[in-house]
Scaffold this active site. Structure first.
Site, PDB file in Angstrom:
ATOM      1  N   ASP A  56      -7.925  -5.586   0.164  1.00  0.00           N
ATOM      2  CA  ASP A  56      -8.390  -6.468  -0.893  1.00  0.00           C
ATOM      3  C   ASP A  56      -8.033  -7.922  -0.663  1.00  0.00           C
ATOM      4  O   ASP A  56      -8.576  -8.803  -1.325  1.00  0.00           O
ATOM      5  CB  ASP A  56      -7.803  -6.021  -2.241  1.00  0.00           C
ATOM      6  CG  ASP A  56      -8.507  -4.785  -2.768  1.00  0.00           C
ATOM      7  OD1 ASP A  56      -9.703  -4.652  -2.475  1.00  0.00           O
ATOM      8  OD2 ASP A  56      -7.866  -3.979  -3.449  1.00  0.00           O
ATOM      9  N   HIS A 103       0.854  -1.186   0.000  1.00  0.00           N
ATOM     10  CA  HIS A 103       0.000   0.000   0.000  1.00  0.00           C
ATOM     11  C   HIS A 103       0.885   1.230   0.000  1.00  0.00           C
ATOM     12  O   HIS A 103       1.935   1.240   0.622  1.00  0.00           O
ATOM     13  CB  HIS A 103      -0.901   0.014   1.246  1.00  0.00           C
ATOM     14  CG  HIS A 103      -2.082   0.916   1.088  1.00  0.00           C
ATOM     15  ND1 HIS A 103      -2.026   2.255   1.386  1.00  0.00           N
ATOM     16  CD2 HIS A 103      -3.324   0.662   0.629  1.00  0.00           C
ATOM     17  CE1 HIS A 103      -3.204   2.780   1.121  1.00  0.00           C
ATOM     18  NE2 HIS A 103      -4.012   1.855   0.658  1.00  0.00           N
TER      19      HIS A 103
END
Ligand code: ACO
Length: 377
Positions: free
Chosen positions: A313, A259
């Site tokens: 996710d 991320h």
């Protein structure tokens, strides 16, 4: 012709592009807040409608405000029949995210300028998103449209419209929490897209049509679909480490990890993992979950020191798959939730708007000589 060249920051990493009070991330500590409320608290105690209101208007709604908002969302689920016909006529082998993008554009063509205020447009867009996803899904499966049920909340109504069966309480709850978790996430790619398009004073239908395109990409929202494909490709727990070695040797990305902001495990993935366990305890586990746990262990061993941990996710697709939702509908579910965040940012952008017009670092040439077409090689 010569001027001081600005310094390029690839991906605008770390460059602020707006002041925002909508959400906050501490990427080192793994903290996410919506309007000052920790995501874990909202996941445990709130629901999607209340969270959407919180993001849009800055405070938790009163009981009357929430009831009014819920009633409005239920009302706005009744979409123009011509729009439903447009969705049903789209190519059945097209991606549901493309259908949703087309749906937003068509919805704007039907509704832009027809409602009394922008807050009405906002409610319509939040209400219409799950209806458009379910309508396209039913049509491409060759099944009849299921009319929305105004007595159900957003999550339960979506499952009802997707399947034509009343969803059970646990599934509705799990989806509702997933919607809370995905509703906003500071200046991610689709939110930035939304703000850029908003800054041109385009209408909110166009803003959502643009943002959904950004969410579709596999480096952003599209990763949840790719995670499942990846886990199915790995297949079994004993194959995880060899698969990972191959993937890293070819500099391939492991979907569902990493991320731009978090350098520790995404707080939303803890909540999703707990939900997955809850679902598996009641309905039976799935082998793909064991593969995921082993992959998380292996990736963290190899890449943890680079700050690469599971993102939201990684576990969402496993939960949706267990609920029988088709893989390519995972990212549209992200959209059903994130539309609330995009529109909260749209409102914020409009308060003191300035059109986005960043600079570039020019790397081309000057003084090119124009050659006639006939004389070119
Ligand atoms: N798998 C393997 N290596 C990775 C991963 C990953 N998932 N993510 C980052 N890295 C490595 C990169 O190869 C790079 O290594 P290097 O320094 O040796 O070249 C380093 O970590 C930095 O990676 P970048 O891609 O430059 O980091 P960036 O901040 O630009 O990207 C992103 C963040 C796009 C999320 C990236 O981690 C990624 O592609 N992850 C996989 C896709 C994914 O899961 N996306 C969902 C994100 S969450 C969301 O949008 C809802």
């Amino acid at each position: 012709m010569t001027s001081q060249a600005p310094t390029l920051v690839p991906g605008l990493a770390g460059i602020p592009c707006a002041e925002s009070a909508v959400s906050y991330i501490d990427g080192q500590a793994g903290i996410l807040e919506y309007r000052g409320h920790r995501i874990e608290t909202l996941a445990a105690q709130s629901n999607f409608e209340e969270t959407a209101w919180l993001l849009l208007y800055g405070t938790l709604p009163t009981a009357d405000e929430l009831a009014g908002f819920r009633a409005k969302l239920a009302r706005y689920r009744e979409l123009p029949p011509a729009l439903l016909a447009t969705l049903a006529g789209l190519p059945k082998d097209g991606h549901p995210m493309a259908a949703l993008q087309a749906g937003y554009a068509a919805l704007g063509m039907h509704m832009e300028g027809k409602l009394a205020s922008r807050d009405e447009d906002i409610a319509l867009l939040i209400a219409a998103t799950p209806v458009m996803v379910a309508a396209f899904e039913r049509a491409r499966q060759g099944q009849p449209f299921v009319a929305p049920d105004p007595s159900l909340d957003t999550a339960a109504n979506f499952l009802w419209m997707l399947r034509g069966e009343t969803p059970n309480v646990l599934e509705s709850h799990v989806l509702d929490v997933a919607l809370v978790l995905h509703a906003d996430h500071t200046m991610n790619a689709s939110t930035f897209t939304a703000r850029v398009v908003a800054s041109t004073e385009a209408d909110p239908y166009t803003v959502c049509a643009s943002a959904i395109g950004s969410l579709k990409g596999p480096l952003h929202g599209g990763a949840n679909e790719r995670v499942l494909i990846q886990l199915e490709k790995v297949g079994t727990v004993d194959r995880v480490r060899a698969w990972l070695d191959d993937q890293l040797a070819t500099r391939g990305k492991v979907m569902g990890f990493g991320h731009r902001v978090y350098k520790t495990k995404d707080p939303r993935s803890f909540v999703l993992q707990t939900l997955a366990r809850e679902l598996f305890e009641k309905t039976g586990s799935t082998p793909i979950y064991d593969v995921a746990l082993e992959l998380e262990k292996a990736v963290v061993e190899k890449l943890g020191e680079k700050g690469i941990y599971p993102n939201v996710d990684f576990y969402s697709g496993i939960v949706y798959q267990k609920m029988g939702i088709p893989t390519d509908v995972f990212t549209p579910i992200f959209g059903i939730s994130r539309v609330a965040g995009w529109l909260a940012h749209w409102r914020e952008q409009m308060v003191d708007n300035k059109i986005f017009r960043p600079a570039q670092v020019f790397v081309g040439s000057h003084d090119a000589v124009y050659t006639d077409l006939a004389a070119r090689g």
